[in-house]
Motif scaffolding. Structure first.
Motif, PDB file in Angstrom:
ATOM      1  N   GLN A   1       0.840  -1.233  -0.012  1.00 40.36           N
ATOM      2  CA  GLN A   1       0.188  -0.069  -0.181  1.00 40.36           C
ATOM      3  C   GLN A   1       0.780   1.181  -0.044  1.00 40.36           C
ATOM      4  O   GLN A   1       0.723   2.229  -0.745  1.00 40.36           O
ATOM      5  CB  GLN A   1      -1.111  -0.117   1.258  1.00 40.36           C
ATOM      6  N   GLU A   2       1.978   1.222   0.882  1.00 39.55           N
ATOM      7  CA  GLU A   2       2.796   2.376   0.677  1.00 39.55           C
ATOM      8  C   GLU A   2       3.482   2.736  -0.604  1.00 39.55           C
ATOM      9  O   GLU A   2       3.582   3.762  -1.125  1.00 39.55           O
ATOM     10  CB  GLU A   2       4.105   2.409   1.907  1.00 39.55           C
ATOM     11  N   LEU A   3       3.801   1.615  -1.326  1.00 40.95           N
ATOM     12  CA  LEU A   3       4.527   1.651  -2.637  1.00 40.95           C
ATOM     13  C   LEU A   3       3.624   2.127  -3.518  1.00 40.95           C
ATOM     14  O   LEU A   3       3.921   3.045  -4.272  1.00 40.95           O
ATOM     15  CB  LEU A   3       5.283   0.240  -2.939  1.00 40.95           C
ATOM     16  N   LEU A   4       2.337   1.564  -3.436  1.00 45.29           N
ATOM     17  CA  LEU A   4       1.327   2.166  -4.437  1.00 45.29           C
ATOM     18  C   LEU A   4       1.023   3.644  -4.112  1.00 45.29           C
ATOM     19  O   LEU A   4       0.835   4.373  -5.104  1.00 45.29           O
ATOM     20  CB  LEU A   4       0.096   1.211  -4.332  1.00 45.29           C
ATOM     21  N   ARG A   5       0.847   3.980  -2.673  1.00 48.08           N
ATOM     22  CA  ARG A   5       0.579   5.319  -2.454  1.00 48.08           C
ATOM     23  C   ARG A   5       1.454   6.298  -3.039  1.00 48.08           C
ATOM     24  O   ARG A   5       1.221   7.222  -3.541  1.00 48.08           O
ATOM     25  CB  ARG A   5       0.585   5.703  -0.857  1.00 48.08           C
ATOM     26  N   LYS A   6       2.844   5.985  -2.912  1.00 48.08           N
ATOM     27  CA  LYS A   6       3.889   6.688  -3.572  1.00 48.08           C
ATOM     28  C   LYS A   6       3.835   6.904  -5.083  1.00 48.08           C
ATOM     29  O   LYS A   6       3.803   7.808  -5.724  1.00 48.08           O
ATOM     30  CB  LYS A   6       5.255   6.299  -3.201  1.00 48.08           C
ATOM     31  N   ALA A   7       3.669   5.475  -5.647  1.00 51.62           N
ATOM     32  CA  ALA A   7       3.411   5.409  -6.985  1.00 51.62           C
ATOM     33  C   ALA A   7       2.459   6.243  -7.704  1.00 51.62           C
ATOM     34  O   ALA A   7       2.363   7.161  -8.796  1.00 51.62           O
ATOM     35  CB  ALA A   7       3.275   4.059  -7.757  1.00 51.62           C
ATOM     36  N   GLN A   8       1.226   6.360  -7.049  1.00 52.49           N
ATOM     37  CA  GLN A   8       0.254   7.228  -7.468  1.00 52.49           C
ATOM     38  C   GLN A   8       0.164   8.697  -7.184  1.00 52.49           C
ATOM     39  O   GLN A   8      -0.034   9.486  -8.185  1.00 52.49           O
ATOM     40  CB  GLN A   8      -1.098   6.935  -6.641  1.00 52.49           C
ATOM     41  N   SER A   9       1.039   8.912  -6.167  1.00 52.76           N
ATOM     42  CA  SER A   9       1.278  10.197  -5.902  1.00 52.76           C
ATOM     43  C   SER A   9       2.304  11.015  -6.719  1.00 52.76           C
ATOM     44  O   SER A   9       2.163  12.220  -6.999  1.00 52.76           O
ATOM     45  CB  SER A   9       1.805  10.546  -4.383  1.00 52.76           C
ATOM     46  N   THR A  10       3.071  10.050  -7.427  1.00 53.67           N
ATOM     47  CA  THR A  10       4.293  10.820  -7.995  1.00 53.67           C
ATOM     48  C   THR A  10       3.928  10.679  -9.550  1.00 53.67           C
ATOM     49  O   THR A  10       4.472  10.969 -10.528  1.00 53.67           O
ATOM     50  CB  THR A  10       5.586  10.087  -7.872  1.00 53.67           C
ATOM     51  N   GLY A  11       2.591   9.876  -9.824  1.00 54.62           N
ATOM     52  CA  GLY A  11       2.254   9.716 -11.400  1.00 54.62           C
ATOM     53  C   GLY A  11       2.810   8.682 -11.856  1.00 54.62           C
ATOM     54  O   GLY A  11       2.766   8.334 -13.072  1.00 54.62           O
ATOM     55  N   GLU A  12       3.260   7.588 -11.319  1.00 57.54           N
ATOM     56  CA  GLU A  12       4.064   6.418 -11.858  1.00 57.54           C
ATOM     57  C   GLU A  12       2.925   5.437 -12.140  1.00 57.54           C
ATOM     58  O   GLU A  12       3.238   4.854 -13.384  1.00 57.54           O
ATOM     59  CB  GLU A  12       5.043   5.906 -11.228  1.00 57.54           C
ATOM     60  N   VAL A  13       1.882   5.455 -11.381  1.00 53.25           N
ATOM     61  CA  VAL A  13       0.657   4.894 -11.880  1.00 53.25           C
ATOM     62  C   VAL A  13      -0.726   5.747 -11.992  1.00 53.25           C
ATOM     63  O   VAL A  13      -0.766   6.446 -10.881  1.00 53.25           O
ATOM     64  CB  VAL A  13       0.492   3.384 -11.034  1.00 53.25           C
ATOM     65  N   ARG A  14      -1.290   5.253 -12.942  1.00 51.74           N
ATOM     66  CA  ARG A  14      -2.709   6.030 -12.986  1.00 51.74           C
ATOM     67  C   ARG A  14      -3.780   5.432 -13.216  1.00 51.74           C
ATOM     68  O   ARG A  14      -5.005   5.857 -12.862  1.00 51.74           O
ATOM     69  CB  ARG A  14      -2.469   6.879 -14.020  1.00 51.74           C
ATOM     70  N   THR A  15      -4.024   3.912 -13.598  1.00 56.34           N
ATOM     71  CA  THR A  15      -4.968   3.105 -13.563  1.00 56.34           C
ATOM     72  C   THR A  15      -4.746   2.086 -12.897  1.00 56.34           C
ATOM     73  O   THR A  15      -3.823   1.390 -12.059  1.00 56.34           O
ATOM     74  CB  THR A  15      -5.171   2.805 -14.939  1.00 56.34           C
ATOM     75  N   ASP A  16      -5.862   1.169 -12.617  1.00 52.85           N
ATOM     76  CA  ASP A  16      -5.961  -0.029 -11.874  1.00 52.85           C
ATOM     77  C   ASP A  16      -5.141  -1.306 -12.484  1.00 52.85           C
ATOM     78  O   ASP A  16      -4.189  -1.815 -11.784  1.00 52.85           O
ATOM     79  CB  ASP A  16      -7.442  -0.693 -11.982  1.00 52.85           C
ATOM     80  N   ALA A  17      -5.086  -1.282 -14.006  1.00 51.10           N
ATOM     81  CA  ALA A  17      -3.984  -2.159 -14.473  1.00 51.10           C
ATOM     82  C   ALA A  17      -2.707  -1.808 -14.332  1.00 51.10           C
ATOM     83  O   ALA A  17      -1.739  -2.528 -14.122  1.00 51.10           O
ATOM     84  CB  ALA A  17      -4.584  -1.951 -16.048  1.00 51.10           C
ATOM     85  N   GLU A  18      -2.402  -0.348 -14.208  1.00 50.98           N
ATOM     86  CA  GLU A  18      -0.846   0.107 -13.907  1.00 50.98           C
ATOM     87  C   GLU A  18      -0.572  -0.418 -12.500  1.00 50.98           C
ATOM     88  O   GLU A  18       0.664  -0.876 -12.366  1.00 50.98           O
ATOM     89  CB  GLU A  18      -0.991   1.554 -14.463  1.00 50.98           C
ATOM     90  N   ALA A  19      -1.471  -0.326 -11.583  1.00 48.22           N
ATOM     91  CA  ALA A  19      -1.253  -0.602 -10.303  1.00 48.22           C
ATOM     92  C   ALA A  19      -0.978  -2.118 -10.202  1.00 48.22           C
ATOM     93  O   ALA A  19       0.005  -2.288  -9.442  1.00 48.22           O
ATOM     94  CB  ALA A  19      -2.531  -0.074  -9.463  1.00 48.22           C
ATOM     95  N   ARG A  20      -1.690  -2.916 -10.964  1.00 50.29           N
ATOM     96  CA  ARG A  20      -1.365  -4.195 -10.634  1.00 50.29           C
ATOM     97  C   ARG A  20      -0.053  -4.756 -11.137  1.00 50.29           C
ATOM     98  O   ARG A  20       0.445  -5.391 -10.633  1.00 50.29           O
ATOM     99  CB  ARG A  20      -2.690  -5.183 -11.406  1.00 50.29           C
TER     100      ARG A  20
END
Length: 423
Positions: free
Chosen positions: A389-408
């Motif tokens: 969750q922390e990795l995903l939070r950072k990735a979303q906050s910095t724009g590295e991931v933007r969609t569910d598919a990218e998050a997976r």
């Protein structure tokens, strides 16, 4: 006196044979033309039966405040707010003795609930109200209750009054007595001052009187710089930052958000700035004022803003690191940094924009829920889910991931390519 609640109270008091009086701040506020939501009632004899009967007949809620001293409260939930009646026995054998034992003349007023409606004003409090000054009722006022040392400044700040010269001159000699007051009581008074636009002026006089030295250990040589820091916070808040209308509304909402009852983010900012400029350790001040967990954390994080490493350039990664390291601070952090002279007005606006549109604080909504992360990684509840969750939070906050598919895909890659903890 003809309002329904007071008419009922007068009738019940007469039936019970209890001479009672409206006293204190409610009368002061009536004379000032201010709204009255808190009413104090002094009762000649026991107040408990009167307040219970009053609550029962008018549909209010009764609360015992101090059974030993016979203090009680009746609360009415009304539109648009709450109306509170506090009941207490007279402090002396009669109303005049009671008023003489009160804190300041502007509060030493009474109106009897029985007989003719007349203002009882033995200490000329109404004249002090007209003169807009706070005067102690007696030479013993500060000794009787040292919290009145701070309350004098709170009344002056919130009413737009000044402290009468004789009263002000008596404060330095009595200032050490504040050490005997509970931190919670001092806290509630100080934070009401800090919420005011001209809090810096109040803090300057408190500092010069020695009162802040008695509360925080403020050195006389640091009074000026500490007071200026409080003023800078207010100046930044009142300035026209390049935020845009939407951001300005959200910033203002955040500043007036209460982190605990009666304590706003804005007042926490001013306290943190004061402590930093005065070089007073925040932990000791937090303990002295009995701040709650979130309020204490916020003071300490904003206090440290003066020494935070600031990136030479702005990007989402550096902005995320800044806000993440200062959690639970939010939109107030850029304003704090600008007040400390750490960033420019332009950078302040950029950080506000980032936080408003991109940053996900702890506990914020992620693209994948905890259950979805467990299913994706085939793991049970536990530490690895929190890491993900922390990795995903950072990735979303910095724009590295933007969609569910990218998050997976992002978390799947982390799991497959990382030995040991994903972080």
């Amino acid at each position: 006196m003809a309002t329904p609640h007071l008419a009922t109270l007068r009738r019940i008091a007469a039936t019970l044979g209890r001479q009672s009086y409206l006293v204190g701040g409610s009368l002061r506020d009536i004379l000032l033309g201010r709204a009255v939501n808190d009413v104090d009632v002094a009762v000649d004899g026991g107040a408990d039966k009167l307040s219970r009967c009053f609550a029962s007949e008018c549909g209010g809620t009764f609360f015992p405040l101090d059974k030993v001293r016979g203090h009680s409260r009746v609360i009415f939930k009304e539109v648009p707010g709450t109306v509170t009646f506090d009941f207490a026995p007279l402090k002396g054998p009669g109303i005049l003795e009671d008023l003489a034992l009160r804190d300041f003349t502007i509060n030493a007023l009474a109106v009897p609930l029985q007989g003719d409606v007349e203002l009882i004003d033995p200490l000329n409090g109404s004249a002090d109200i007209c003169a807009k000054q706070v005067r102690r009722c007696s030479e013993a006022a500060f000794r009787d209750d040292p919290l009145r040392l701070v309350r004098a400044f709170r009344f002056a700040a919130t009413l737009g009054f000044r402290i009468e010269s004789g009263t002000l001159a008596a404060i330095p000699a009595h200032a050490p007595l504040i050490a005997n007051c509970a931190g919670e009581r001092i806290r509630d008074e100080l934070f009401r001052i800090l919420d005011m636009p001209d809090a810096a002026s109040s803090f300057r006089i408190m500092g010069e009187s020695g009162l802040l030295s008695a509360v925080f250990g403020l050195l006389p040589a640091r009074v000026s710089s500490a007071v200026e820091a409080v003023g800078r916070i207010q100046g930044i808040v009142q300035s026209n930052l390049p935020l845009g209308a939407e951001a300005a509304v959200k910033v203002e909402s955040r500043l007036w958000q209460e982190v605990q009852e009666g304590i706003t983010v804005l007042s926490i900012m001013k306290l943190a700035a004061f402590l930093a400029a005065a070089q007073i350790a925040p932990h000791g001040a937090v303990e002295r004022l009995k701040l709650g967990k979130v309020g204490g954390q916020l003071v300490e994080k904003l206090y440290c803003a003066e020494a935070l490493p600031i990136s030479d350039h702005y990007d989402a990664v550096s902005a995320y690191g800044l806000f993440n390291g200062c959690d639970p601070a939010g939109l107030e952090l850029p304003l704090m940094l600008q007040a400390f002279g750490r960033i420019s007005e332009l950078r302040c606006g950029e950080l506000v924009d980032y936080y408003q549109h991109r940053h996900i604080p702890r506990g914020g909504t992620l693209l994948l829920s905890g259950a979805e992360i467990m299913a994706l990684l085939s793991v049970p509840p536990g530490g690895i889910v929190g890491e993900a969750q922390e990795l995903l939070r950072k990735a979303q906050s910095t724009g590295e991931v933007r969609t569910d598919a990218e998050a997976r895909a992002f978390l799947g890659k982390k799991l497959l390519t990382t030995d040991g903890p994903m972080g």
